[in-house]
Design a protein around this motif. Sequence first.
Motif, mmCIF file in Angstrom:
data_model
loop_
_atom_site.group_PDB
_atom_site.id
_atom_site.type_symbol
_atom_site.label_atom_id
_atom_site.label_comp_id
_atom_site.label_asym_id
_atom_site.label_seq_id
_atom_site.Cartn_x
_atom_site.Cartn_y
_atom_site.Cartn_z
ATOM 1 N N LYS A 114 0.855 -1.187 0.000
ATOM 2 C CA LYS A 114 0.000 0.000 0.000
ATOM 3 C C LYS A 114 0.891 1.237 0.000
ATOM 4 O O LYS A 114 1.866 1.307 0.759
ATOM 5 C CB LYS A 114 -0.903 0.001 1.235
ATOM 6 C CG LYS A 114 -1.891 -1.155 1.286
ATOM 7 C CD LYS A 114 -2.716 -1.123 2.563
ATOM 8 C CE LYS A 114 -3.663 -2.304 2.640
ATOM 9 N NZ LYS A 114 -4.447 -2.302 3.903
ATOM 10 N N LEU A 115 0.568 2.179 -0.838
ATOM 11 C CA LEU A 115 1.370 3.389 -0.961
ATOM 12 C C LEU A 115 0.613 4.603 -0.445
ATOM 13 O O LEU A 115 -0.608 4.570 -0.257
ATOM 14 C CB LEU A 115 1.780 3.608 -2.418
ATOM 15 C CG LEU A 115 2.633 2.494 -3.044
ATOM 16 C CD1 LEU A 115 2.943 2.818 -4.490
ATOM 17 C CD2 LEU A 115 3.915 2.281 -2.249
ATOM 18 N N LEU A 116 1.347 5.673 -0.224
ATOM 19 C CA LEU A 116 0.766 6.897 0.327
ATOM 20 C C LEU A 116 0.018 7.700 -0.734
ATOM 21 O O LEU A 116 -0.894 8.455 -0.418
ATOM 22 C CB LEU A 116 1.869 7.766 0.937
ATOM 23 C CG LEU A 116 2.666 7.130 2.076
ATOM 24 C CD1 LEU A 116 3.903 7.966 2.375
ATOM 25 C CD2 LEU A 116 1.801 7.002 3.325
ATOM 26 N N VAL A 129 13.128 5.582 -1.849
ATOM 27 C CA VAL A 129 11.838 5.181 -1.288
ATOM 28 C C VAL A 129 11.738 3.668 -1.379
ATOM 29 O O VAL A 129 12.059 3.082 -2.418
ATOM 30 C CB VAL A 129 10.664 5.839 -2.027
ATOM 31 C CG1 VAL A 129 9.332 5.359 -1.456
ATOM 32 C CG2 VAL A 129 10.752 7.353 -1.951
ATOM 33 N N SER A 130 11.301 3.031 -0.305
ATOM 34 C CA SER A 130 11.229 1.572 -0.272
ATOM 35 C C SER A 130 10.002 1.128 0.505
ATOM 36 O O SER A 130 9.454 1.881 1.323
ATOM 37 C CB SER A 130 12.493 0.990 0.366
ATOM 38 O OG SER A 130 12.377 -0.417 0.521
ATOM 39 N N THR A 131 9.575 -0.102 0.244
ATOM 40 C CA THR A 131 8.490 -0.702 1.009
ATOM 41 C C THR A 131 8.956 -1.992 1.686
ATOM 42 O O THR A 131 8.134 -2.752 2.186
ATOM 43 C CB THR A 131 7.288 -1.018 0.097
ATOM 44 O OG1 THR A 131 7.718 -1.886 -0.962
ATOM 45 C CG2 THR A 131 6.695 0.257 -0.488
ATOM 46 N N ASP A 231 17.740 10.292 4.488
ATOM 47 C CA ASP A 231 18.349 9.711 3.297
ATOM 48 C C ASP A 231 17.444 8.689 2.632
ATOM 49 O O ASP A 231 17.661 8.320 1.474
ATOM 50 C CB ASP A 231 19.680 9.040 3.666
ATOM 51 C CG ASP A 231 20.657 10.021 4.284
ATOM 52 O OD1 ASP A 231 21.102 10.927 3.558
ATOM 53 O OD2 ASP A 231 20.964 9.889 5.482
ATOM 54 N N GLY A 232 16.435 8.221 3.370
ATOM 55 C CA GLY A 232 15.534 7.223 2.812
ATOM 56 C C GLY A 232 14.182 7.275 3.493
ATOM 57 O O GLY A 232 14.068 7.652 4.662
ATOM 58 N N VAL A 233 13.146 6.902 2.749
ATOM 59 C CA VAL A 233 11.786 6.870 3.269
ATOM 60 C C VAL A 233 11.228 5.466 3.054
ATOM 61 O O VAL A 233 11.150 4.989 1.913
ATOM 62 C CB VAL A 233 10.878 7.898 2.564
ATOM 63 C CG1 VAL A 233 9.448 7.789 3.083
ATOM 64 C CG2 VAL A 233 11.423 9.312 2.744
ATOM 65 N N PHE A 234 10.862 4.808 4.140
ATOM 66 C CA PHE A 234 10.277 3.473 4.061
ATOM 67 C C PHE A 234 8.783 3.577 4.366
ATOM 68 O O PHE A 234 8.387 4.036 5.433
ATOM 69 C CB PHE A 234 10.950 2.529 5.064
ATOM 70 C CG PHE A 234 12.300 2.041 4.614
ATOM 71 C CD1 PHE A 234 12.464 0.754 4.124
ATOM 72 C CD2 PHE A 234 13.409 2.883 4.663
ATOM 73 C CE1 PHE A 234 13.702 0.312 3.700
ATOM 74 C CE2 PHE A 234 14.655 2.452 4.242
ATOM 75 C CZ PHE A 234 14.805 1.156 3.759
ATOM 76 N N VAL A 235 7.974 3.162 3.412
ATOM 77 C CA VAL A 235 6.523 3.191 3.572
ATOM 78 C C VAL A 235 6.090 1.843 4.127
ATOM 79 O O VAL A 235 6.286 0.796 3.494
ATOM 80 C CB VAL A 235 5.822 3.472 2.230
ATOM 81 C CG1 VAL A 235 4.306 3.509 2.416
ATOM 82 C CG2 VAL A 235 6.323 4.784 1.636
ATOM 83 N N ALA A 236 5.495 1.852 5.305
ATOM 84 C CA ALA A 236 5.116 0.610 5.991
ATOM 85 C C ALA A 236 3.678 0.701 6.478
ATOM 86 O O ALA A 236 3.399 0.726 7.680
ATOM 87 C CB ALA A 236 6.064 0.336 7.165
ATOM 88 N N ILE A 237 2.765 0.775 5.516
ATOM 89 C CA ILE A 237 1.342 0.879 5.865
ATOM 90 C C ILE A 237 0.582 -0.373 5.433
ATOM 91 O O ILE A 237 -0.650 -0.351 5.309
ATOM 92 C CB ILE A 237 0.704 2.145 5.261
ATOM 93 C CG1 ILE A 237 0.890 2.183 3.745
ATOM 94 C CG2 ILE A 237 1.318 3.390 5.893
ATOM 95 C CD1 ILE A 237 0.220 3.379 3.077
#
Length: 316
Positions: A114-116, A129-131, A231-237
């Motif tokens: 799931k993405l923002l 950007v990573s999941t 330096d990085g954004v991890f999307v964890a939804i």
Amino acid sequence: MRKVIILGTGPAGLTAAIYLARANMEPLVIEGQEPGGQLTTTTDVENFPGFPDGILGPELMDNMRKQAERFGAEFQRGWVTNVDLSNRPFRLTVEGKGELECEALVLSTGASAKLLGIPGEKENMGQGVSTCATCDGFFYRGKKILVVGGGDSAMEEATFLTKFASQVTVVHRRTELRASKIMQDRAKANDKIDWALNRVPVEVVKNEDGGIQGLKVKNKETGEEELLEADGVFVAIGHRPNTGFLNGQLNMDEQGYIEVTPGTTRTSVEGVFACGDVQDHVYRQAITAAGTGCMAAMDCEKYLEGAATVDWSQSL
């Protein structure tokens, strides 16, 4: 009429295709909208055995596809809009290409993160950007990371990433977290984890060098926007299994993941097998997906040859 049709071309589906093709089952593989699965959005894959120097995700998937084609697997691009599992042969409707029939079906349609849905997210996937913390955490050794989410997945990813990052900040749109108390307590006890609560992600911001500068968020208390540098954004939804097209014809858990008989890839319908992330909400790794793809192929081969000694009435 096909002996077996495989839906999905990630590590699970392609491994199943390799094994079934080598067994002379002449599999037809239907590629969806994202041929190659999630690995096609991954730059460097460094944890797949056999590649000491790593390999690009798209290259790994392309190699697996070529290997399946070498043994006779046939590929067809299309989007399956409907599946009828009520009778044999099974019937599949492929958008724009009509109906297909098969004696056995392997489901490897995966699960989508799931993405923002904010600017800069998809454009920088795999490039800041990573999941998947397990996949990409190593690349952020000694760096600052943001983890977006407030559930158990976010707490687990944030805690894992502290093994590599110098600082991990959890960003959540509410004041209260949704994660279980034990997961919250574990994260809050970690000195490397900071908190940016009550903040809504607005945009992933790049720097002048093309890397990630951070995440622009809106402070819900003040209404002002601010930049959280990282330096990085991890999307964890969370993840969403790609099972909607099945219309509830198989037994699934409350999240929509296909249930299989433990130790096998058999589903609640005889002749239908599930492998990869579509039935795995725990590991979600390329190597585990490939392993279950092998299992599905072997289960399917036994079924098609009539050698299975399974009492299907006792399955899920």
